[in-house]
Every structure is written in C-alpha cells, then in structure tokens.
Design a protein around this motif. Structure first.
Motif, PDB file in Angstrom:
ATOM      1  N   VAL A 182      -7.791   5.777   8.141  1.00 18.35           N
ATOM      2  CA  VAL A 182      -7.210   4.782   9.038  1.00 18.35           C
ATOM      3  C   VAL A 182      -6.866   5.496  10.315  1.00 18.35           C
ATOM      4  CG1 VAL A 182      -5.192   3.485   9.380  1.00 18.35           C
ATOM      5  CG2 VAL A 182      -6.360   3.458   7.058  1.00 18.35           C
ATOM      6  N   ASP A 208      -5.268   7.794   4.661  1.00 20.91           N
ATOM      7  CA  ASP A 208      -4.591   7.862   5.719  1.00 20.91           C
ATOM      8  C   ASP A 208      -5.396   8.246   6.918  1.00 20.91           C
ATOM      9  OD1 ASP A 208      -2.416   6.923   4.213  1.00 20.91           O
ATOM     10  OD2 ASP A 208      -1.763   8.745   4.008  1.00 20.91           O
ATOM     11  N   ASP A 219      -8.678   1.947  19.313  1.00 23.14           N
ATOM     12  CA  ASP A 219      -7.580   1.766  19.987  1.00 23.14           C
ATOM     13  C   ASP A 219      -6.854   0.429  19.505  1.00 23.14           C
ATOM     14  OD1 ASP A 219      -5.658   2.339  21.777  1.00 23.14           O
ATOM     15  OD2 ASP A 219      -6.578   1.447  23.581  1.00 23.14           O
ATOM     16  N   ARG A 220      -6.922   0.087  18.572  1.00 26.42           N
ATOM     17  CA  ARG A 220      -6.387  -1.010  17.804  1.00 26.42           C
ATOM     18  C   ARG A 220      -5.720  -0.579  16.532  1.00 26.42           C
ATOM     19  NH1 ARG A 220      -9.027  -5.889  19.888  1.00 26.42           N
ATOM     20  NH2 ARG A 220     -10.831  -5.272  20.804  1.00 26.42           N
ATOM     21  N   PRO A 221      -4.745  -1.468  16.188  1.00 26.41           N
ATOM     22  CA  PRO A 221      -4.142  -1.177  14.667  1.00 26.41           C
ATOM     23  C   PRO A 221      -5.291  -1.449  13.667  1.00 26.41           C
ATOM     24  CG  PRO A 221      -2.746  -2.744  16.066  1.00 26.41           C
ATOM     25  CD  PRO A 221      -4.041  -2.535  17.026  1.00 26.41           C
ATOM     26  N   VAL A 222      -5.040  -0.630  12.512  1.00 24.18           N
ATOM     27  CA  VAL A 222      -6.027  -0.679  11.607  1.00 24.18           C
ATOM     28  C   VAL A 222      -5.379  -1.022  10.239  1.00 24.18           C
ATOM     29  CG1 VAL A 222      -8.095   0.503  10.346  1.00 24.18           C
ATOM     30  CG2 VAL A 222      -7.817   0.787  12.802  1.00 24.18           C
ATOM     31  N   LEU A 223      -6.007  -1.908   9.502  1.00 24.70           N
ATOM     32  CA  LEU A 223      -5.715  -2.184   8.017  1.00 24.70           C
ATOM     33  C   LEU A 223      -6.270  -1.841   6.946  1.00 24.70           C
ATOM     34  CD1 LEU A 223      -4.440  -6.098   8.846  1.00 24.70           C
ATOM     35  CD2 LEU A 223      -2.815  -3.844   8.707  1.00 24.70           C
ATOM     36  N   ALA A 275      -8.360   4.150  13.913  1.00 23.00           N
ATOM     37  CA  ALA A 275      -7.643   3.795  14.876  1.00 23.00           C
ATOM     38  C   ALA A 275      -7.726   4.467  16.369  1.00 23.00           C
ATOM     39  CB  ALA A 275      -6.009   3.823  14.420  1.00 23.00           C
TER      40      ALA A 275
END
Length: 340
Positions: free
Chosen positions: A291, A288, A299-303, A295
């Motif tokens: 990630v 967590d 500045d993007r969603p992270v998987l 992120a």
C-alpha cells in the motif's frame, strides 16, 4: 446476446407526394374550377432511446432504414396522406455520429429521448393553389420534394456511475461479481473480459451502477491487446476505480501503465476522480509495504481489498458513492426559479 457497441446505418427520409391537377365536374355545377389537392409530406427519420436494450446488435442485421413517401393529392381538394416515420430504437447512452465519426448529431442520455435526424420532403401543391383572377383554370401542380439521405454511425457509451480500470487480471471482474449480481467471466489468464459488463451494487441503501471493461496494457492506445476502443464506455462515469494487482512484482509500474493509456486516450478520463485500491489482499505477503509503495507512485490514498474474503469492499463502495454524489450534484443546474 452478443455485445455490439457501434454500427453503421444508412437512413433516408420519405419523398413528398405530388400535387394533383383536377377540375370539379358535377351535374348542374357550372365552372367548377380547379380542385386538385396537395401531396402528403414524406416521413421523417427519428432516433429514440428506449429502456431494456444494452447492445446495438439489431443494427448488424438491418442497416438501411427508409421512411415512407407521402401520397399524391387527388380531386375534391383532398390532400394525400403523410408518409410513415422511420424510428431507430437504440439503448440509452447511444451517440449518433456523422459518417466522419467526429460530428455529433445526437447524444441520447435519457429514456424516451427522441431526436429527428432527417426531415421528409414537403408535398407538392395541387392546381387549386394556383388559381387566380387571371388564371381560373390552372393546369399545373408541383411535384413533391425529394427526401434526404445520410450515412451515420451509432456508438454506444454505457451509462454508469463508476468505471473499473486496470491491467488484465487485476481483479476487476471478480470485484464486479462480488458487489453485484453480474456474472462476468473470471479466470486465471489475461483478457477473460472481452466486452463491457454492467452491475448494480448496493451500500447503505444507495445504488451504484458499476461498469467493467477489458483490461488495458502498454500500447493499448496503438491497438495492442484489445486496444482502447472500450474506454468510451467509462467516459460518462463520475469516478474511476483503479485496481492494481497486489501480487505483482512491480506495482508502481502497473499503476503508471494504465494511467498513461488513459491520458493518451483523452476525453477527460485522466482528469476524472480516482479511487485507487490494491486487490487480492488475501494473497499479498506484506500488505502495508504494498500500500505504501502504491501510495507513493500514485500520490493518492490507497485502499486494500479482497473480493474473495470481502475485506475492504464496503469501504471502497462508500468512497465511490461519496464521490458520485458530489460529482452528480455539481452537474445539476442550479434552480433559479423565484419563489415568494
């Protein structure tokens, strides 16, 4: 088979055949007149994209291609045969550049696409072309025109839907081998991938062509490491999958290093859609926090994924498929055909 993605080739079109000087000579035929035929046209030089090829290795052993010359004309108004064309068969995705490596002569993105690079010389006129009321026995004919010569560069840019980018040992080859039948080399030392690989992944009955290229390091745009010469293979991709090693001590710096090299390379790579993932999730102590850190830096969603355990792999493929479908739909021309 060794991977070769660029080659210099010398091409020449065929010379035209010479026109003939001839006069009709037959028994019981008076004043037969001129009957010299025209010369044949020289052969052209073509480049054609064919399926089943994924390297330019053939052009390492043959660099000179010359079309056939046209045959000369002959008596009885017989025209010489045309010269045989020369055809360069290349993989789909090949770009033909002039000798300066900047001017694009052809971009072959579909199978069986053909482009004429050089035209053969025209055949010369025979003496029957020059007869007139005041010159009924011309004794001259035209020589055939010379063919053209050119040095070109062939550069292969692989056709793929998604491209994998990241530092060496970020898990790109492991990801490709996990989602497709491709078998790139996987090892625990940097630069195990020395040339690009293609694989076909399937998710929800949708196919996705994925390209893996050698890892980038800081200074790749200046030739450090393997450099950025293989970035051309992801220029045609609709989306980039940026993998960041979750076990790294400075995950934000790793991400920014690769993004900086993509921006320095140009060709629109910095503007392409991204899917950012943390790889090697099975070895991350605090997923967590990792990630969240990435992120904030991207500045993007992270998987979060793990190619070893399969964690998050389906979600990543679905995200890639959605972006590819949107990007390809925008590229398709709008159908303006009128229908009743």
């Amino acid at each position: 088979m060794k991977f070769l993605d660029q080659a210099k080739v010398y091409i020449r079109s065929g010379n035209g055949g010479n026109g003939a000087v001839s006069f009709r000579r037959e028994k019981f035929v008076e004043h037969g007149g001129p009957d010299g035929g025209d010369g044949g046209r020289g052969g052209d030089v073509w480049v054609q994209a064919v399926e089943g090829l994924n390297t330019l290795i053939d052009f390492r052993y043959q660099q000179h291609f010359r079309a056939g010359a046209g045959e000369g004309g002959s008596g009885r108004n017989r025209t010489g045969a045309n010269g045989q064309d020369a055809v360069l068969r290349v993989p789909v995705g090949t770009v033909v550049l002039s000798e300066d490596k900047e001017t694009i002569l052809a971009d072959l993105t579909e199978a069986d696409q053909r482009v004429c690079l050089l035209r053969g010389g025209n055949g010369g006129f025979g003496n029957q072309r020059f007869k007139s009321s005041i010159n009924q026995a011309p004794r001259r004919a035209n020589p055939g025109l010379q063919g053209e010569e050119l040095a070109i560069w062939l550069r292969l840019k692989l056709i793929a839907d998604a491209g994998l980018v990241g530092l060496p040992n970020a898990g790109k080859s492991t990801f490709l081998s996990a989602v497709s039948a491709a078998k790139p080399k996987v090892a625990d030392y940097p630069f195990t991938t020395l040339h690009p690989h293609l694989g076909i992944a399937t998710v929800d009955s949708r196919r996705l062509v994925v390209a893996d290229i050698p890892g980038l390091i800081e200074g790749a745009s200046e030739g450090i490491g393997i450099g950025d010469r293989f970035l051309g293979h992801i220029e045609r991709c609709a989306v980039l999958l940026h993998l960041v090693d979750g076990t790294s001590d400075d995950i934000a710096s790793d991400y920014l290093t690769v993004e900086r090299e993509l921006e320095l390379y140009g060709a629109g790579l910095a503007d392409k859609p991204r899917v950012v993932v943390v790889s090697k999730a099975d070895a991350v102590a605090d997923p967590d926090q990792t990630v969240a850190e990435l992120a904030a830096a991207s500045d993007r969603p992270v998987l979060l994924i793990s190619a070893a355990s399969g964690q998050g792999m389906t979600e990543v493929l679905r995200a890639l498929v959605r972006i590819v479908a949107d990007e390809r739909a925008e590229d398709e021309p709008e159908d303006t055909t009128w229908r009743p």
